[in-house]
Scaffold this motif. Structure first.
Motif, PDB file in Angstrom:
ATOM      1  N   UNK A 165       3.539   9.931  -9.827  1.00  0.00           N
ATOM      2  CA  UNK A 165       2.910  10.100 -11.137  1.00  0.00           C
ATOM      3  C   UNK A 165       2.133  11.409 -11.230  1.00  0.00           C
ATOM      4  N   UNK A 166       1.666  11.916 -10.098  1.00  0.00           N
ATOM      5  CA  UNK A 166       0.934  13.177 -10.068  1.00  0.00           C
ATOM      6  C   UNK A 166       1.850  14.381  -9.856  1.00  0.00           C
ATOM      7  N   UNK A 167       3.144  14.128  -9.761  1.00  0.00           N
ATOM      8  CA  UNK A 167       4.093  15.223  -9.635  1.00  0.00           C
ATOM      9  C   UNK A 167       4.326  15.715  -8.222  1.00  0.00           C
ATOM     10  N   UNK A 168       3.816  15.001  -7.244  1.00  0.00           N
ATOM     11  CA  UNK A 168       4.001  15.417  -5.856  1.00  0.00           C
ATOM     12  C   UNK A 168       5.444  15.208  -5.415  1.00  0.00           C
ATOM     13  N   UNK A 169       6.017  14.087  -5.802  1.00  0.00           N
ATOM     14  CA  UNK A 169       7.416  13.793  -5.499  1.00  0.00           C
ATOM     15  C   UNK A 169       8.178  13.636  -6.799  1.00  0.00           C
ATOM     16  N   UNK A 170       9.427  14.006  -6.761  1.00  0.00           N
ATOM     17  CA  UNK A 170      10.321  13.786  -7.894  1.00  0.00           C
ATOM     18  C   UNK A 170      10.666  12.288  -7.933  1.00  0.00           C
ATOM     19  N   UNK A 173       0.834  -1.198   0.000  1.00  0.00           N
ATOM     20  CA  UNK A 173       0.000   0.000   0.000  1.00  0.00           C
ATOM     21  C   UNK A 173       0.872   1.253   0.000  1.00  0.00           C
ATOM     22  N   UNK A 174       1.914   1.233   0.784  1.00  0.00           N
ATOM     23  CA  UNK A 174       2.840   2.362   0.840  1.00  0.00           C
ATOM     24  C   UNK A 174       3.474   2.593  -0.532  1.00  0.00           C
ATOM     25  N   UNK A 175       3.892   1.525  -1.187  1.00  0.00           N
ATOM     26  CA  UNK A 175       4.497   1.656  -2.514  1.00  0.00           C
ATOM     27  C   UNK A 175       3.482   2.184  -3.522  1.00  0.00           C
ATOM     28  N   UNK A 176       2.237   1.748  -3.408  1.00  0.00           N
ATOM     29  CA  UNK A 176       1.174   2.247  -4.272  1.00  0.00           C
ATOM     30  C   UNK A 176       1.009   3.757  -4.101  1.00  0.00           C
ATOM     31  N   UNK A 177       0.994   4.215  -2.855  1.00  0.00           N
ATOM     32  CA  UNK A 177       0.867   5.646  -2.580  1.00  0.00           C
ATOM     33  C   UNK A 177       2.037   6.429  -3.165  1.00  0.00           C
TER      34      UNK A 177
END
Length: 56
Positions: free
Chosen positions: A21-26, A11-15
């Motif tokens: 993919x949404x650009x929240x993290x590089x 679940x953590x990896x999914x998040x």
């Protein structure tokens, strides 16, 4: 209860994948893996609220 640990990690990896993919993290940001699922969810909720506010 190794099955629970595995489910939490999946679940953590999914998040993480979703947030990247949404650009929240590089994609090169490895520090995100040291955060807990709760921390990731809290940051994601704040991010989504800001994104919604920008659209209005």
């Amino acid at each position: 209860m190794p099955y629970l640990r595995k489910a939490v990690e999946q679940h953590k990896q999914f998040l993480i994948d979703k947030m990247k993919s949404e650009g929240f993290y590089d994609h090169s940001d490895s520090s995100v893996h040291s955060k807990t699922s709760s921390e990731l969810l809290a940051e994601y909720k704040v991010f989504r609220k800001r994104e919604k506010a920008k659209k209005v």
